[in-house]
Design a protein around this motif. Structure first.
Motif, mmCIF file in Angstrom:
data_model
loop_
_atom_site.group_PDB
_atom_site.id
_atom_site.type_symbol
_atom_site.label_atom_id
_atom_site.label_comp_id
_atom_site.label_asym_id
_atom_site.label_seq_id
_atom_site.Cartn_x
_atom_site.Cartn_y
_atom_site.Cartn_z
ATOM 1 N N THR A 156 0.856 -1.183 0.000
ATOM 2 C CA THR A 156 0.000 0.000 0.000
ATOM 3 C C THR A 156 0.889 1.228 0.000
ATOM 4 N N GLN A 167 1.478 5.685 -1.416
ATOM 5 C CA GLN A 167 0.976 6.959 -1.904
ATOM 6 C C GLN A 167 1.978 7.533 -2.891
ATOM 7 N N PRO A 172 -6.095 5.983 -6.434
ATOM 8 C CA PRO A 172 -6.808 4.795 -5.949
ATOM 9 C C PRO A 172 -7.626 4.171 -7.067
ATOM 10 N N PRO A 173 -7.802 2.855 -7.116
ATOM 11 C CA PRO A 173 -7.379 1.905 -6.082
ATOM 12 C C PRO A 173 -5.976 1.340 -6.286
ATOM 13 N N THR A 203 -1.799 -1.264 -3.844
ATOM 14 C CA THR A 203 -2.937 -0.408 -3.505
ATOM 15 C C THR A 203 -2.456 1.026 -3.324
ATOM 16 N N THR A 254 -3.352 4.785 -2.075
ATOM 17 C CA THR A 254 -4.261 5.498 -1.186
ATOM 18 C C THR A 254 -4.092 7.001 -1.367
#
Length: 416
Positions: free
Chosen positions: A95, A97, A178-179, A206, A208
């Motif tokens: 996950t 960014q 996202p996603p 993923t 975010t």
């Protein structure tokens, strides 16, 4: 035969190199001895399914050599041939960014007992990830080709005992929304593959939203598409930048001297669409010249497609001068660092105890997303205040001064 042969007796085997016969003086008709020889089966023999050897025996009769007729024996492989190259893939973190580093690890192997020929591994990295060379292979392996976001590795022949660990480093760019998406790696071979289930693997990354909130950049987009005209929308009713009269920004090295206006912050951040060639002070950060971190933006490219006032911000280096003019005084800052960061990097807005100036603009225009991938950030610290009545100059590093030396009104973020 029907005569007695004299020794020494020897055996010649076309496969072996260690033939050995027991010392024997004579061999009468009908008598025999046992000679030995060994041979190690090769991968080629397994590939062929069998191995054949041929041997001859020799002795002496009346002092002259006597050689037997050759005799052959074929041994079939008792082990089935298995060719099974494969690849696995993992990612860390799963996950992320925009601006985060994502590291992928590939493991390439052959679990069979026979060679796999012309093994090629192709890893197609999603467009929201920038590949950071080099691709690291352990042990040192074949050459790696990077074309766009496609990584190709040609392993050639992979033996059963061989394996490699491949490390690929990437950074989430401005296309990361996202996603997220899957990253798939595939392996091919020219050999008959007994198990194709391990010829590909995938990892889902993923994406975010930034911790700063919302789906848009935390830092404003300070630039338009280069070399083309961008039509600006109408200014919303009641929206206006704040005027501070004579307050202006000067960067001597870049030949920049422009007014500073206030850009108010709303729920979506700061809108600098109509900033044009002015410098925009981001409301909510420390007011310019006050203690704290004063963040000022400027366009890298104007709406007409030409260079903006901060086009060369990245050319600044340690020690370059930045001056804020206002109220009959000059507030002189010196550059301490210049960096390229993610649009979501919250450290750009971090609080400072002393008067710092953070200049921000865009970098790396992406035609696909019609946006800039990065922000150029130049940070400067106040060194002196010059006025008609004289000047104040620091005698040591800013970190060594009492905060009251710099404190004009109060904490950052208050506007006059």
């Amino acid at each position: 035969g029907n005569v007695t042969l004299d020794g020494p007796f020897t055996v010649a085997d076309d496969r072996a190199t260690d033939e050995s016969c027991p010392p024997t003086a004579t061999l009468a008709p009908g008598a025999s001895i046992t000679c030995t020889a060994s041979y190690t089966v090769t991968q080629t023999d397994l590939d062929n399914g069998s191995v054949t050897n041929t041997a001859t025996a020799s002795g002496l009769f009346g002092g002259n050599p006597v050689i037997s007729a050759p005799d052959s024996e074929t041994a079939n492989s008792a082990v089935p041939i298995v060719i099974d190259p494969g690849v696995t893939k993992s990612g860390d973190p799963l996950t992320a960014q925009v601006g985060d580093t994502v590291t992928f690890t590939l493991f390439v192997f052959n679990t069979g007992n026979a060679d796999a020929d012309n093994v090629i591994v192709i890893d197609i990295i999603p467009s929201f990830l920038d590949i950071i060379p080099p691709v690291v292979m352990s042990p040192l392996g074949p050459g790696v080709t990077i074309a766009g976001n496609t990584i190709t590795m040609d392993f050639g022949t992979v033996e059963p005992s061989e394996s490699w660990t491949v490390t690929i480093t990437t950074v989430v760019n401005a296309l990361g929304v996202p996603p997220g998406d899957s990253n798939v790696v595939t392996l091919t071979t020219d050999s008959p593959d007994d198990d194709t289930d391990n010829n590909d693997d995938s990892v889902f990354i993923t994406i975010t939203p930034p911790t700063g909130g919302g789906d848009g950049p935390l830092l404003p987009g300070t630039g338009f598409a280069p070399d083309r005209v961008t039509a600006l929308p109408q200014v919303p009713t009641g929206y206006a930048y704040l005027s501070y009269g004579e307050l202006r920004l000067e960067i001597p090295k870049l030949d920049v001297d422009t007014s500073i206006v206030g850009v108010p912050r709303d729920g979506d951040g700061w809108d600098v669409t109509w900033l044009w060639d002015k410098a925009g002070y981001l409301g909510g950060t420390a007011f310019p010249t006050w203690s704290g971190n004063s963040v000022i933006t400027g366009h890298v490219v104007l709406a007409n497609g030409l260079e903006g006032p901060f086009a060369d911000l990245k050319e600044l280096v340690y020690g370059d001068t930045v001056i804020v003019h206002g109220w009959g005084e000059q507030y002189v800052y010196e550059i301490r660092e210049v960096d390229v960061v993610s649009p979501y990097d919250p450290s750009v807005l971090r609080h400072e105890e002393y008067p710092w100036l953070t200049l921000v603009t865009c970098a790396g225009f992406d035609e696909t997303s019609d946006s800039y991938r990065w922000r150029v950030v130049a940070r400067a610290v106040m060194m002196s205040i010059d006025s008609e009545a004289g000047s104040w100059t620091s005698s040591s590093s800013p970190e060594q001064h009492d905060i009251q030396t710099f404190d004009r009104v109060g904490s950052g973020g208050v506007q006059p």
